[in-house]
Design an enzyme around this catalytic site. Sequence first.
Site, PDB file in Angstrom:
ATOM      1  NE  ARG A 148       4.328 -17.915 -45.887  1.00  0.00           N
ATOM      2  CZ  ARG A 148       3.128 -17.575 -46.358  1.00  0.00           C
ATOM      3  NH1 ARG A 148       2.232 -18.496 -46.621  1.00  0.00           N
ATOM      4  NH2 ARG A 148       2.827 -16.317 -46.540  1.00  0.00           N
ATOM      5  CB  CYS A 205      -7.941 -12.422 -41.359  1.00  0.00           C
ATOM      6  SG  CYS A 205      -7.792 -10.655 -41.612  1.00  0.00           S
ATOM      7  N   GLY A 206      -6.279 -15.355 -40.089  1.00  0.00           N
ATOM      8  CA  GLY A 206      -6.510 -16.696 -39.558  1.00  0.00           C
ATOM      9  C   GLY A 206      -7.215 -17.657 -40.497  1.00  0.00           C
ATOM     10  CE  LYS A 207      -8.011 -17.800 -47.622  1.00  0.00           C
ATOM     11  NZ  LYS A 207      -6.726 -17.604 -48.261  1.00  0.00           N
ATOM     12  CG  ASN A 215       6.028 -14.546 -45.272  1.00  0.00           C
ATOM     13  OD1 ASN A 215       4.948 -15.073 -45.002  1.00  0.00           O
ATOM     14  ND2 ASN A 215       6.452 -14.414 -46.525  1.00  0.00           N
ATOM     15  CG  HIS A 247      -6.925 -15.429 -51.499  1.00  0.00           C
ATOM     16  ND1 HIS A 247      -6.431 -14.284 -50.919  1.00  0.00           N
ATOM     17  CD2 HIS A 247      -6.120 -16.430 -51.084  1.00  0.00           C
ATOM     18  CE1 HIS A 247      -5.381 -14.584 -50.178  1.00  0.00           C
ATOM     19  NE2 HIS A 247      -5.172 -15.879 -50.253  1.00  0.00           N
ATOM     20  CG  ASN A 296      -5.199 -20.385 -37.082  1.00  0.00           C
ATOM     21  OD1 ASN A 296      -4.337 -21.203 -37.417  1.00  0.00           O
ATOM     22  ND2 ASN A 296      -4.916 -19.294 -36.406  1.00  0.00           N
ATOM     23  NE  ARG A 308       1.546 -13.503 -51.621  1.00  0.00           N
ATOM     24  CZ  ARG A 308       0.931 -12.348 -51.517  1.00  0.00           C
ATOM     25  NH1 ARG A 308       0.981 -11.471 -52.488  1.00  0.00           N
ATOM     26  NH2 ARG A 308       0.221 -12.061 -50.446  1.00  0.00           N
ATOM     27  CG  ASP A 333      -4.052 -19.677 -50.050  1.00  0.00           C
ATOM     28  OD1 ASP A 333      -4.461 -18.689 -49.427  1.00  0.00           O
ATOM     29  OD2 ASP A 333      -3.157 -19.605 -50.915  1.00  0.00           O
ATOM     30  CB  SER A 374      -2.318 -11.979 -45.521  1.00  0.00           C
ATOM     31  OG  SER A 374      -2.068 -10.613 -45.581  1.00  0.00           O
ATOM     32  CE1 TYR A 378       8.451 -16.935 -48.737  1.00  0.00           C
ATOM     33  CE2 TYR A 378       7.056 -15.952 -50.422  1.00  0.00           C
ATOM     34  CZ  TYR A 378       7.214 -16.515 -49.173  1.00  0.00           C
ATOM     35  OH  TYR A 378       6.111 -16.670 -48.372  1.00  0.00           O
ATOM     36  CE  LYS A 435      -1.353 -16.840 -52.221  1.00  0.00           C
ATOM     37  NZ  LYS A 435      -2.665 -16.984 -51.591  1.00  0.00           N
TER      38      LYS A 435
HETATM   39  C1  OXD Z   1      -0.934 -15.322 -49.081  1.00  0.00           C
HETATM   40  C2  OXD Z   1      -0.525 -16.730 -48.930  1.00  0.00           C
HETATM   41  O1  OXD Z   1      -0.065 -14.440 -49.024  1.00  0.00           O
HETATM   42  O2  OXD Z   1      -1.423 -17.589 -48.976  1.00  0.00           O
HETATM   43  O3  OXD Z   1      -2.133 -15.066 -49.250  1.00  0.00           O
HETATM   44  O4  OXD Z   1       0.669 -17.012 -48.785  1.00  0.00           O
HETATM   45 MN    MN Z   2      -3.321 -16.850 -49.563  1.00  0.00          MN
END
Ligand code: OXD
Ligand code: MN
Length: 593
Positions: A374, A253-255, A372, A229, A257, A72, A280, A251, A200, A209
């Site tokens: 994906r 921080c293991g969201k 990054n 978010h 997971n 991004r 997310d 970002s 991307y 987003k």
């Molecule tokens: C972010 C994503 O960057 O979810 O927050 O990709």
């Molecule tokens: Mn995100």
Amino acid sequence: MANLTTNPSILSWIEDRKALVKPEKVVWIDGSKEQIEQLRAEACSTGELIKLNQEKLPDCYLHRTAINDVARVENRTLICTPTQEEAGPTNNWMAPDEAYKMLDEIAKDSYVGRTMYVIPYSMGPVGSPLAKIGVELTDSIYVVLNMAIMTRVGKAVLDVLGDSNDWVRGFHAKCQIDEEKRYICQFPQDNTIISVNSGYGGNVLLGKKCFALRIASYLGKNEGWMAEHMLILGVEKPDGETKYICAAFPSACGKTNLAMLIPPEIYKEKGYKVWCVGDDISWIRKGADGRLYAINPENGFFGVAPGTNEKSNPNALASTKKGTIFTNVVHNLDDNTVWWEGLDKNPPENAVDWTGKPWNGKTSDAKGAHPNSRFTAPAVNCPCISPEFENLNGVPISAFVFGGRRAKLAPLVYQSRDWNHGVFVGSIMASETTAAAAGAVGVVRRDPMAMLPFCGYNMADYWQHWIDIGKTLDPDKAPKIFNVNWFRKDDEGNFMWPGFGDNLRVLDWILDRCDGKVDAVETAIGFVPKAEDINIDGLEGEVSRESLESILDVDKELWAKEAEGIAEFYSKFGDKLPETLKAELETLKANLK
Ligand code: OXD
Ligand code: MN
């Protein structure tokens, strides 16, 4: 191809865009398997996609983006509102007239010789009262196929919309993938998103987003709901009751997971289960019973591949085993599969790296997958996907959890005193930068509610919206608000909390607090657990009672310094800063004396 709708606002907008970009033809995405299959084949014939080993990875494909187009672009993401004040001090701004003119010049004739794909999509289960509809125009098959995983696409969406004008316009043009002319523009007042010169994911999958956070946060303010978010997870207790938590983290921080965590053995034995509703984004609205309900507006996971493995997140890994598009990972030529750093200790030797060059994982020092890189995976693949994932009314939220990466300051967990204090806790969220991102390491970046790059209007008004939502809620029914920090370090720099599945031990305390089942200690910053109330059975050798006590402590000196940092951050917002937050900061300072 025949139009899939007679909706006049959609048809006239398509005509308008066609006149500008002059596509060779227009293809409507109807959501059928046959059409998806045909687009996959076409993308493979041009090299846009590589078909992977269909025995090991059925319906999976690999894509490589341009080397200059891998993330991004926050500095080229603009909020286009009539005044700069509406966008606020934390957003990049451009006046709408100027932005439309600039974007039209960039996009003019850009579809010549190309196809315009029209993607009707629903954010949220089709027909849900919490869902919203968008139409994205794109010249990229990669975008179509990703949107078909990340959202619900096709004719059914248009049938729900009928002739309504209540839909979000999204226009994407790859143009020349020119970094200097790359812009991701949101026009909140016009329900419009325009993205040029990128291919991307985060810049071009406009439902994510751009719509589900930037445009939706603005819609939510005007319509009395919230776009956040936040992941959504359900914790099922041994008695069979499931409670839901929404959690926001910056970002790295293991969201993902946390959203899919595997309970520690002793919790599994007792009968605890964790269900993922989303990893997310949450859309949240008050239900008829006065509680807040959340849906995940997405239909898939756009997850970071590196570091995802059988240990860190087996559920995410399992989600990528079919119907997945991989972007910028390593292509293993021996068995036509994929690999990334942190997947296992066995990198392929006969491989191609994310840039398309030959790569030997045994001898090369350079990374094979982009940091990054994906996976775009269907949510239904996830072994712990919640049975409520498709519930049109969403799930009732018991707790909001904010978090960040702080080596010293924030305790493992604390609870706000009430809703407004909770909004303050979210507004002061911050995280220390890691080596994963460019720039200095360990620098505190303020990221209120993890919305810094995603709030579609003035952040101060967004905080006021949180405060206003609180006023509509009966305090007994409002979610309780917490802050967590999995990243406290000792003086030698070692993490003091194991994280991952063991984070359930903290969620368990949080839910007990929501039920009024457990006591806490009131401190200057809020309610902190008594060390004996965090269950550390089975963590012998990893966490002692003493170290638990030390990660629960509140160092008044450090917090006094933090209060100065908060005041400085708040000063950016001038008169717009809600009085409530000013007062909360004063309370914090007084508590620290
Ligand atoms: C972010 C994503 O960057 O979810 O927050 O990709
Ligand atoms: Mn995100």
